[in-house]
Motif scaffolding. Structure first.
Motif, mmCIF file in Angstrom:
data_model
loop_
_atom_site.group_PDB
_atom_site.id
_atom_site.type_symbol
_atom_site.label_atom_id
_atom_site.label_comp_id
_atom_site.label_asym_id
_atom_site.label_seq_id
_atom_site.Cartn_x
_atom_site.Cartn_y
_atom_site.Cartn_z
ATOM 1 N N PRO A 139 0.821 -1.217 0.000
ATOM 2 C CA PRO A 139 0.000 0.000 0.000
ATOM 3 C C PRO A 139 0.856 1.269 0.000
ATOM 4 C CG PRO A 139 -0.165 -1.151 2.102
ATOM 5 C CD PRO A 139 0.687 -1.994 1.222
ATOM 6 N N ASP A 192 -2.613 5.499 0.781
ATOM 7 C CA ASP A 192 -3.920 4.933 1.138
ATOM 8 C C ASP A 192 -4.537 4.070 0.040
ATOM 9 O OD1 ASP A 192 -3.870 6.178 3.653
ATOM 10 O OD2 ASP A 192 -4.694 8.031 2.801
ATOM 11 N N VAL A 193 -3.736 3.562 -0.894
ATOM 12 C CA VAL A 193 -4.227 2.677 -1.953
ATOM 13 C C VAL A 193 -3.477 1.349 -1.859
ATOM 14 C CG1 VAL A 193 -4.415 2.303 -4.436
ATOM 15 C CG2 VAL A 193 -4.777 4.582 -3.500
ATOM 16 N N THR A 194 -4.239 0.255 -1.803
ATOM 17 C CA THR A 194 -3.668 -1.090 -1.830
ATOM 18 C C THR A 194 -4.035 -1.726 -3.170
ATOM 19 O OG1 THR A 194 -3.945 -1.272 0.560
ATOM 20 C CG2 THR A 194 -3.568 -3.318 -0.663
ATOM 21 N N LEU A 247 -7.877 -0.671 -3.384
ATOM 22 C CA LEU A 247 -8.664 -0.391 -2.184
ATOM 23 C C LEU A 247 -8.191 0.956 -1.675
ATOM 24 C CD1 LEU A 247 -10.638 -1.068 0.059
ATOM 25 C CD2 LEU A 247 -8.823 -2.345 1.185
ATOM 26 N N TYR A 248 -9.071 1.943 -1.733
ATOM 27 C CA TYR A 248 -8.731 3.323 -1.415
ATOM 28 C C TYR A 248 -9.529 3.757 -0.184
ATOM 29 C CZ TYR A 248 -8.375 8.398 -2.104
ATOM 30 O OH TYR A 248 -8.148 9.734 -1.946
ATOM 31 N N GLU A 249 -8.828 4.296 0.791
ATOM 32 C CA GLU A 249 -9.504 4.791 1.990
ATOM 33 C C GLU A 249 -9.711 6.286 1.864
ATOM 34 O OE1 GLU A 249 -8.208 3.438 5.778
ATOM 35 O OE2 GLU A 249 -7.453 1.569 4.955
ATOM 36 N N LYS A 250 -10.986 6.707 1.844
ATOM 37 C CA LYS A 250 -11.349 8.107 1.679
ATOM 38 C C LYS A 250 -12.294 8.515 2.799
ATOM 39 C CE LYS A 250 -13.348 11.221 -1.729
ATOM 40 N NZ LYS A 250 -13.939 11.305 -3.063
ATOM 41 N N GLU A 259 -13.708 5.804 4.926
ATOM 42 C CA GLU A 259 -14.541 4.823 4.232
ATOM 43 C C GLU A 259 -13.703 4.122 3.162
ATOM 44 O OE1 GLU A 259 -18.364 4.848 1.257
ATOM 45 O OE2 GLU A 259 -18.205 6.408 2.771
ATOM 46 N N ARG A 260 -13.866 2.814 3.037
ATOM 47 C CA ARG A 260 -13.120 2.047 2.031
ATOM 48 C C ARG A 260 -13.904 2.008 0.728
ATOM 49 N NH1 ARG A 260 -10.370 -3.004 5.192
ATOM 50 N NH2 ARG A 260 -9.098 -1.705 6.541
ATOM 51 N N VAL A 261 -13.197 2.336 -0.347
ATOM 52 C CA VAL A 261 -13.801 2.374 -1.670
ATOM 53 C C VAL A 261 -12.928 1.559 -2.619
ATOM 54 C CG1 VAL A 261 -14.485 3.877 -3.578
ATOM 55 C CG2 VAL A 261 -14.690 4.692 -1.228
ATOM 56 N N TRP A 262 -13.558 0.705 -3.421
ATOM 57 C CA TRP A 262 -12.836 -0.046 -4.442
ATOM 58 C C TRP A 262 -12.925 0.700 -5.756
ATOM 59 C CZ3 TRP A 262 -9.854 -4.101 -3.382
ATOM 60 C CH2 TRP A 262 -10.086 -4.816 -2.217
#
Length: 192
Positions: A53, A56-58, A86-89, A92-95
């Motif tokens: 990661p 904040d992107v995996t 997988l982005y944390e914004k 909240e986790r957003v794909w």
């Protein structure tokens, strides 16, 4: 997706069954050129991978390759893949995902000739470089540049062989809110 997986599995089984006798003759020393030309020049493969990661992107990706060895050791390949981050914004986790197409060159560092080593298996190590870009209406518009190593072996039967890879990927993100990133990744897959 299930249909695609079933087709790939069926083709792998048929491929191994058709060429296993030729592989056994070659490894028994009856002929060094018994491998059909099609088998010597073309390869097909699929793999999945994940990167470390960053920002904040995996990243997680999976794809298929089709390659052609135009001179000994050197080959060109095309790749189609799905790259998901997988982005944390805001907690909240957003794909975010992208369908990517790319192309590259590979150079076989180990295992250049012959179908068998001293114990019927030849270790192979390839150095690969590729570039590609997202296509269509992707959530995550991107251009990527990739360099890595892929290890696999050629055995007595010319069926499916497992692969493991390690590399570095730089992604030039064109989506607002997702930064460019570079990441070390690892892959596992198969090749035939």
């Amino acid at each position: 997706m299930k249909r695609l997986v079933m087709i790939v599995c069926l083709l792998t089984a048929v491929w191994g069954a058709v060429w296993s006798e030729a592989g056994a003759q070659c490894c028994a020393g009856k002929s060094e050129t018994c491998t059909p030309l099609f088998m010597r020049k073309w390869y097909f493969g699929a793999n999945v991978g994940a990167g470390l990661p960053q920002h904040d992107v995996t990243p997680v990706f999976g794809g298929v390759n089709v390659g052609y060895e135009f001179v000994p050791r050197l080959y060109a390949f095309a790749r189609a893949e799905v790259n998901t981050g997988l982005y944390e914004k805001d907690g909240e986790r957003v794909w975010n995902s992208a369908g990517n197409l790319g192309a590259g060159l590979g150079f076989r560092l180990l295992g250049a000739k012959g179908c068998c080593g001293s114990r019927g298996v030849k270790d192979c190590l390839d150095l690969r470089a590729m570039a590609g870009s997202s296509i269509g209406n992707a959530d995550w518009k991107q251009t990527f540049y990739d360099a890595g190593l892929e290890y696999y072996f050629r055995g007595r039967q010319f069926g499916c062989t497992p692969t493991i890879g390690l590399g570095y990927r730089y992604v030039d993100s064109r989506t607002t809110g997702l930064r460019n990133y570079g990441s070390v990744y690892m892959t596992i897959g198969f090749r035939f």
